[in-house]
Design an enzyme around this catalytic site. Structure first.
Site, PDB file in Angstrom:
ATOM      1  N   GLN A 157       6.049   7.247   3.042  1.00 39.10           N
ATOM      2  CA  GLN A 157       5.330   7.308   1.771  1.00 39.10           C
ATOM      3  C   GLN A 157       3.893   6.861   1.979  1.00 39.10           C
ATOM      4  OE1 GLN A 157       5.442   4.326  -1.466  1.00 39.10           O
ATOM      5  NE2 GLN A 157       6.602   5.872  -2.592  1.00 39.10           N
ATOM      6  N   TYR A 174      -1.152   4.163  -9.406  1.00 45.40           N
ATOM      7  CA  TYR A 174      -1.990   4.021  -8.211  1.00 45.40           C
ATOM      8  C   TYR A 174      -2.986   5.183  -8.177  1.00 45.40           C
ATOM      9  CZ  TYR A 174       1.415   0.449  -6.995  1.00 45.40           C
ATOM     10  OH  TYR A 174       2.211  -0.678  -7.025  1.00 45.40           O
ATOM     11  N   ARG A 190       5.955  11.443  -5.425  1.00 48.52           N
ATOM     12  CA  ARG A 190       6.567  10.552  -6.415  1.00 48.52           C
ATOM     13  C   ARG A 190       5.648  10.472  -7.624  1.00 48.52           C
ATOM     14  NH1 ARG A 190      10.604   7.522  -7.658  1.00 48.52           N
ATOM     15  NH2 ARG A 190      10.592   5.280  -8.064  1.00 48.52           N
ATOM     16  N   GLY A 239      17.546   1.635  -4.585  1.00 47.80           N
ATOM     17  CA  GLY A 239      16.700   0.683  -3.886  1.00 47.80           C
ATOM     18  C   GLY A 239      17.293  -0.708  -3.854  1.00 47.80           C
ATOM     19  N   ARG A 240      17.269  -1.381  -4.997  1.00 46.31           N
ATOM     20  CA  ARG A 240      17.731  -2.760  -5.039  1.00 46.31           C
ATOM     21  C   ARG A 240      19.190  -2.896  -4.603  1.00 46.31           C
ATOM     22  NH1 ARG A 240      15.346  -4.167 -10.960  1.00 46.31           N
ATOM     23  NH2 ARG A 240      15.653  -1.917 -11.176  1.00 46.31           N
ATOM     24  N   CYS A 249      23.923  -6.174  -6.446  1.00 43.94           N
ATOM     25  CA  CYS A 249      22.637  -6.676  -6.918  1.00 43.94           C
ATOM     26  C   CYS A 249      22.811  -7.285  -8.308  1.00 43.94           C
ATOM     27  CB  CYS A 249      21.647  -5.510  -6.975  1.00 43.94           C
ATOM     28  SG  CYS A 249      20.102  -5.853  -7.844  1.00 43.94           S
ATOM     29  N   CYS A 268      17.846  -9.979  -9.951  1.00 47.96           N
ATOM     30  CA  CYS A 268      16.946 -11.137  -9.925  1.00 47.96           C
ATOM     31  C   CYS A 268      15.510 -10.722  -9.610  1.00 47.96           C
ATOM     32  CB  CYS A 268      17.430 -12.172  -8.917  1.00 47.96           C
ATOM     33  SG  CYS A 268      17.107 -11.744  -7.180  1.00 47.96           S
TER      34      CYS A 268
END
Length: 363
Positions: free
Chosen positions: A101, A171, A218, A315-316, A339, A342
Site C-alpha cells: 500500500q 490522506y 482504497r 485487520g484487528r 479481538c 481495545c
C-alpha cells in the site's frame, strides 16, 4: 462450512488462494528512516503463516514529505528495495499474495514528523491535526504522481504482486477526491471528474510503467462529515477508476474528523460498512474488498455468498490471532483468540508509540 471464503480468485494473472485479506496497517515498527526491521519481519511472518490469501503491507510512504508517521515504511528511493524484497519473499513463502500500500499523508500529519511543510489539494487544515498545508501547484502534483509511480515500480522490483493506492481516510489522494477538503478551481478541483483526475492520472502512469502489476485502490466511500464524500458520489467515481485500469477497489469509510468510521467501534456492531462495499460493487465489475468490524469467517462467508463483496479484510481480528484463518479452516473455532476492540493496535487512536495488542503479546 467456508466454501466461498476458500474459493480462489484470479486477478490479472495472479491467483489469490482465498478471499481473506490482511489489510494494510501502520504498525510503526519500521526504523525512523523507513527501513524494514526484524519486528516488521516477525509481524508479517506470523500473519502470513496464519493463512490469509492476500497480505497488504503498509502503509508505505512514496516520498519523504509524505511520510506522516514516525516509523512508517518507505519506498522513496532504491535503498528501500532490498529490505522490502526480503519481507515480501518471506510472506510469499507461506502462499500469500503480497500487496504494497502506497501513501502520501497530505495534511493529516504534522510537519514536525515529516520534516517538510505539509501539502494538500487546498490550503485548509485538517480539523484534527490543525496545521495549515500549502496548496500544491500543478507541477508539484505531477511530481507526486511520479513519486507514486516510481514507488510502485520499486514495489514490483521488490516482488510485490499488487500495489494499493491509498485514496481513503482524507490522506493526500483522498483529499483531492472530496469537496470537504478540495476547494480548487483548476482542472484538479470542482466537479467530480476534476477531483478524481489526480488519482486517475496516477493509475494510468502506474499501469503504463508497471505493466501487469495488480493495481488496487482504497477509498472512503462515505466520509461521514458535512460536505464530504457520499456513497452516491463514490458510485460515480469508481467507474472512472475502472476506466483508468484499476483492478481492485477496497472500500473503507471516514476521515480523521469521523475517526469512529475509520476505526469502527464495538458499538457499531458487526460489519457496519459492508453496505458501502455492496453499493460500490453494484456499479463496477472488478473485485471489491470490504472491511470494518469483521471478526470471523462465518460472517465473511455470508458477505461473499450474498455477493456484497469479493474479498473480506480482517485487520484487528488477525492482529489478535494471526491464526484465525487456519484455525477456522481446520475447525478449531473454540481456540480462536478474539479481538475485544481495545484498539491498542490502532496506536494513533490511543496515543501509544506503536501497534500493540493485549491478546497477542508476541507482537
Amino acid at each position: 462450512m467456508f466454501e466461498k471464503v476458500f474459493t480462489p480468485l484470479e486477478v490479472r494473472s495472479v491467483t489469490i488462494p482465498n478471499r481473506i485479506v490482511f489489510p494494510a496497517f501502520q504498525t510503526n515498527y519500521a526504523t525512523r528512516e523507513g527501513f524494514v526491521t526484524e519486528r516488521v519481519m516477525k509481524f508479517y511472518r506470523n500473519i502470513a503463516k496464519g493463512g490469509a490469501g492476500l497480505t497488504i503491507v503498509g502503509c508505505i510512504a512514496v516520498s519523504k514529505d509524505g511520510a506522516g508517521a514516525t516509523n512508517v515504511l518507505q519506498l522513496a528511493d532504491e535503498q528501500y528495495v532490498d529490505g522490502l524484497k526480503k519481507l515480501f519473499n518471506e510472506i510469499k513463502s507461506y502462499g500469500a499474495v503480497v500487496g504494497a500500500q502506497l501513501i502520501h499523508f497530505g495534511r493529516q500529519t504534522s510537519s514536525s514528523i515529516t520534516g517538510h511543510p505539509l501539502v494538500a489539494s487546498s490550503a485548509i487544515p485538517c480539523p484534527v491535526m490543525k496545521e495549515t498545508p500549502r496548496e500544491l501547484n500543478e507541477e508539484e502534483i505531477c511530481r507526486i504522481e511520479d513519486d507514486f509511480t516510481n514507488a510502485a515500480l520499486r514495489a514490483k522490483k521488490a516482488g510485490a504482486d499488487m500495489v494499493e493506492l491509498h485514496a481513503a481516510f482524507g490522506y493526500l489522494i483522498g483529499g483531492f477526491l472530496s469537496a470537504y477538503s478540495n476547494k480548487r478551481t483548476d482542472k484538479y478541483g470542482g466537479n467530480l471528474e476534476n477531483r478524481t483526475r489526480f488519482l486517475t492520472e496516477i493509475i494510468e502512469k502506474v499501469r503504463s510503467k508497471a505493466g501487469g502489476l495488480i493495481i488496487g485502490c482504497r477509498i472512503s466511500a462515505e466520509e461521514f462529515v458535512e460536505g464530504g464524500l457520499t456513497l452516491e458520489e463514490s458510485k460515480k467515481i469508481v467507474p472512472m477508476l475502472v476506466d483508468a485500469d484499476i483492478d481492485v477497489i477496497s472500500v473503507g469509510a471516514g476521515v480523521y474528523q469521523s475517526m469512529s468510521h475509520m476505526v469502527p467501534t464495538k458499538e457499531m456492531g458487526e460489519g457496519p460498512h459492508v453496505y458501502l462495499a455492496a453499493g460500490i460493487k453494484e456499479v463496477i465489475d472488478v473485485p471489491v474488498i470490504c472491511a470494518g468490524n469483521i471478526r470471523n469467517l462465518k460472517f465473511a462467508q455470508k458477505i461473499i455468498a450474498e455477493g456484497r463483496a469479493d474479498l473480506v479484510a480482517m485487520g484487528r481480528a488477525q492482529v489478535a490471532d494471526s491464526q484465525i484463518v487456519n484455525k477456522s479452516k481446520n475447525g478449531l473455532l473454540n481456540s480462536i483468540v478474539e479481538c475485544d476492540w481495545c484498539n491498542r493496535c490502532m496506536y494513533w487512536v490511543t496515543g501509544e508509540p506503536a501497534m500493540s495488542c493485549p491478546k497477542n503479546p508476541n507482537l
